[in-house]
Scaffold this active site. Structure first.
Site, PDB file in Angstrom:
ATOM      1  N   TYR A   1      14.635  -4.704  15.730  1.00  0.00           N
ATOM      2  CA  TYR A   1      14.413  -4.697  14.273  1.00  0.00           C
ATOM      3  C   TYR A   1      15.568  -5.440  13.602  1.00  0.00           C
ATOM      4  CZ  TYR A   1      14.044  -2.864   9.500  1.00  0.00           C
ATOM      5  OH  TYR A   1      13.951  -2.745   8.128  1.00  0.00           O
TER       6      TYR A   1
ATOM      7  N   SER B   1       0.812  -1.228   0.000  1.00  0.00           N
ATOM      8  CA  SER B   1       0.000   0.000   0.000  1.00  0.00           C
ATOM      9  C   SER B   1       0.840   1.270   0.000  1.00  0.00           C
ATOM     10  CB  SER B   1      -0.943   0.008   1.213  1.00  0.00           C
ATOM     11  OG  SER B   1      -0.192  -0.006   2.413  1.00  0.00           O
TER      12      SER B   1
ATOM     13  N   SER C   1      14.886  -7.825   3.300  1.00  0.00           N
ATOM     14  CA  SER C   1      15.582  -7.779   4.581  1.00  0.00           C
ATOM     15  C   SER C   1      16.060  -6.343   4.790  1.00  0.00           C
ATOM     16  CB  SER C   1      16.729  -8.793   4.539  1.00  0.00           C
ATOM     17  OG  SER C   1      17.515  -8.722   5.695  1.00  0.00           O
TER      18      SER C   1
ATOM     19  N   LYS D   1      15.523  -9.001  11.340  1.00  0.00           N
ATOM     20  CA  LYS D   1      16.073  -9.132   9.979  1.00  0.00           C
ATOM     21  C   LYS D   1      17.220 -10.156   9.954  1.00  0.00           C
ATOM     22  CE  LYS D   1      13.326  -6.155   7.902  1.00  0.00           C
ATOM     23  NZ  LYS D   1      12.335  -6.572   6.887  1.00  0.00           N
TER      24      LYS D   1
HETATM   25  N1  LIG Z   1      12.614   2.249   4.484  1.00  0.00           N
HETATM   26  C1  LIG Z   1      13.808   1.763   4.801  1.00  0.00           C
HETATM   27  O1  LIG Z   1      14.761   2.517   5.076  1.00  0.00           O
HETATM   28  C2  LIG Z   1      14.040   0.279   4.784  1.00  0.00           C
HETATM   29  C3  LIG Z   1      15.366  -0.170   4.802  1.00  0.00           C
HETATM   30  C4  LIG Z   1      15.618  -1.532   4.800  1.00  0.00           C
HETATM   31  C5  LIG Z   1      14.565  -2.435   4.767  1.00  0.00           C
HETATM   32  N2  LIG Z   1      13.283  -1.977   4.759  1.00  0.00           N
HETATM   33  C6  LIG Z   1      12.210  -2.990   4.744  1.00  0.00           C
HETATM   34  O2  LIG Z   1      11.386  -2.781   3.623  1.00  0.00           O
HETATM   35  C7  LIG Z   1      10.065  -3.222   3.899  1.00  0.00           C
HETATM   36  C8  LIG Z   1       9.093  -2.112   3.565  1.00  0.00           C
HETATM   37  O3  LIG Z   1       9.417  -0.971   4.349  1.00  0.00           O
HETATM   38  P1  LIG Z   1       8.919   0.490   3.982  1.00  0.00           P
HETATM   39  O4  LIG Z   1      10.003   1.427   4.359  1.00  0.00           O
HETATM   40  O5  LIG Z   1       8.340   0.518   2.626  1.00  0.00           O
HETATM   41  O6  LIG Z   1       7.757   0.627   5.096  1.00  0.00           O
HETATM   42  P2  LIG Z   1       6.340   1.395   5.038  1.00  0.00           P
HETATM   43  O7  LIG Z   1       6.405   2.545   4.128  1.00  0.00           O
HETATM   44  O8  LIG Z   1       5.951   1.614   6.464  1.00  0.00           O
HETATM   45  O9  LIG Z   1       5.387   0.281   4.388  1.00  0.00           O
HETATM   46  C9  LIG Z   1       5.153  -0.923   5.057  1.00  0.00           C
HETATM   47  C10 LIG Z   1       4.086  -1.707   4.316  1.00  0.00           C
HETATM   48  O10 LIG Z   1       3.831  -2.926   5.035  1.00  0.00           O
HETATM   49  C11 LIG Z   1       2.423  -3.011   5.278  1.00  0.00           C
HETATM   50  N3  LIG Z   1       2.220  -3.793   6.498  1.00  0.00           N
HETATM   51  C12 LIG Z   1       2.656  -3.553   7.768  1.00  0.00           C
HETATM   52  N4  LIG Z   1       2.231  -4.504   8.600  1.00  0.00           N
HETATM   53  C13 LIG Z   1       1.527  -5.391   7.840  1.00  0.00           C
HETATM   54  C14 LIG Z   1       0.812  -6.581   8.125  1.00  0.00           C
HETATM   55  N5  LIG Z   1       0.725  -7.081   9.382  1.00  0.00           N
HETATM   56  N6  LIG Z   1       0.220  -7.235   7.103  1.00  0.00           N
HETATM   57  C15 LIG Z   1       0.280  -6.746   5.850  1.00  0.00           C
HETATM   58  N7  LIG Z   1       0.902  -5.620   5.514  1.00  0.00           N
HETATM   59  C16 LIG Z   1       1.519  -4.941   6.510  1.00  0.00           C
HETATM   60  C17 LIG Z   1       1.939  -1.566   5.340  1.00  0.00           C
HETATM   61  O11 LIG Z   1       0.574  -1.413   5.019  1.00  0.00           O
HETATM   62  P3  LIG Z   1      -0.618  -1.372   6.109  1.00  0.00           P
HETATM   63  O12 LIG Z   1      -0.207  -0.429   7.196  1.00  0.00           O
HETATM   64  O13 LIG Z   1      -1.797  -0.941   5.303  1.00  0.00           O
HETATM   65  O14 LIG Z   1      -0.750  -2.781   6.592  1.00  0.00           O
HETATM   66  C18 LIG Z   1       2.764  -0.968   4.214  1.00  0.00           C
HETATM   67  O15 LIG Z   1       2.172  -1.236   2.976  1.00  0.00           O
HETATM   68  C19 LIG Z   1      10.063  -3.632   5.376  1.00  0.00           C
HETATM   69  O16 LIG Z   1      10.220  -5.031   5.475  1.00  0.00           O
HETATM   70  C20 LIG Z   1      11.272  -2.918   5.939  1.00  0.00           C
HETATM   71  O17 LIG Z   1      11.795  -3.574   7.060  1.00  0.00           O
HETATM   72  C21 LIG Z   1      12.995  -0.644   4.766  1.00  0.00           C
END
Ligand SMILES: NC(=O)c1ccc[n+]([C@@H]2O[C@H](COP(=O)([O-])OP(=O)(O)OC[C@H]3O[C@@H](n4cnc5c(N)ncnc54)[C@H](OP(=O)(O)O)[C@@H]3O)[C@@H](O)[C@H]2O)c1
Length: 267
Positions: free
Chosen positions: A143, A14, A129, A147
């Site tokens: 966190y 989303s 990850s 990971k």
């Molecule tokens: N941003 C960074 O710097 C970064 C760096 C390394 C890794 N990551 C990883 O990348 C992935 C995405 O992160 P992001 O930064 O894009 O985060 P984000 O913008 O907060 O998006 C997270 C997504 O996961 C969904 N979500 C959360 N809990 C859920 C659940 N129980 N069931 C289904 N959907 C769920 C949220 O939608 P709803 O709230 O509608 O459920 C949203 O679509 C994560 O695994 C994060 O650990 C991010």
């Protein structure tokens, strides 16, 4: 894999990285099924309600995609949350909620999809990850732990399912500019006041300067198109680029000293 349209499932589609991947892959002509707790609508791909913490919800989401598309070629386990605070400040319940999404959510979705991939003779499982899956990160410790667990799970799964034609890969982004925020831990301790705020300021500044989530989408596309995808793909910028090399060549004590300076830790 070839340029024929693939059926791709993405958890957490989303917003952020999941949305960027869904939009990018749909624009390439693939049939994308995304899911998130809030669900919603998107012109380019199917976005439905999915809670990776709920087994029935995951099964229903997978069954619905199978019913509509007849097969699943790629699963991208992206849904994830974060938890901000010192390790000691997190309750077991905080840790459980985090692992239930970041690790057990991946296990639920993977278990629901694998039987179909095995029968169909192959597929790709791409687990989002983090660089925090390779190194400890002060004040993001649980966190990082979730990971690290995902890394061990994925590396092992890769051994076991390759003979069915299924390739498991990990994407390890450094900071990516999305709206992700760490839920505060339940048991704040004054002992960590000051340093916690200083480290959080470093995290916030890194996030502000970070590349957009589309960077991850391009890497995911490379994995999908690779004939034999590797286990690990990093998505880094600036000084983060040195982390994979540093992990290979520097002793732990040097890495620790470096991290202490970067995060301005007290000792
Ligand atoms: N941003 C960074 O710097 C970064 C760096 C390394 C890794 N990551 C990883 O990348 C992935 C995405 O992160 P992001 O930064 O894009 O985060 P984000 O913008 O907060 O998006 C997270 C997504 O996961 C969904 N979500 C959360 N809990 C859920 C659940 N129980 N069931 C289904 N959907 C769920 C949220 O939608 P709803 O709230 O509608 O459920 C949203 O679509 C994560 O695994 C994060 O650990 C991010």
């Amino acid at each position: 894999m070839t340029m024929t349209p693939l059926v791709i499932l993405i958890t957490g589609a989303s917003r952020g990285i999941g949305l960027a991947c869904a939009e990018h892959l749909a624009a390439r002509g693939h049939r994308v099924f995304g899911g998130s707790r809030t669900g919603g609508e998107h012109a380019a791909f199917t976005l439905s309600r999915l809670d990776v913490r709920d087994e029935d919800s995951v099964r229903e989401w997978v069954a619905n995609a199978l019913e509509q598309a007849g097969r699943i070629d790629v699963l991208i386990n992206n849904a994830g949350i974060s938890l901000a605070g010192a390790v000691e400040e997190a309750s077991a319940e905080d840790a459980w909620a985090l692992f239930d999404t970041n690790l057990f959510g991946v296990i639920r979705a993977t278990n629901a999809v694998l039987p179909h991939m095995r029968v169909d003779g192959g597929g790709r499982i791409i687990n989002i990850s983090s660089l925090a899956g390779r190194v400890g990160v002060p004040y993001l410790g649980l966190y990082a732990a979730s990971k690290h667990a995902l890394e061990g799970y994925s590396a092992t799964l890769r051994y076991e399912v390759r003979r069915f034609g299924v390739y498991v890969s990990l994407v390890e982004p450094g900071d990516i500019h999305t709206g992700i925020t760490g839920t505060p831990t339940s048991n704040p301790q004054t002992a960590y006041d000051g340093e916690r705020e200083r480290v959080n300021a470093v995290h916030d500044a890194n996030m502000r300067d970070a590349p957009p989530p589309q960077r991850v989408a391009y890497v995911v596309e490379r994995i999908i198109n690779a004939r034999r995808p590797r286990l690990r793909y990093t998505v880094t910028h600036g000084g983060e680029r040195l982390v994979p090399l540093a992990l290979r060549i520097l002793p732990d004590s040097w890495l620790e000293a470096l991290a202490r300076r970067i995060y301005r830790l007290e000792r």
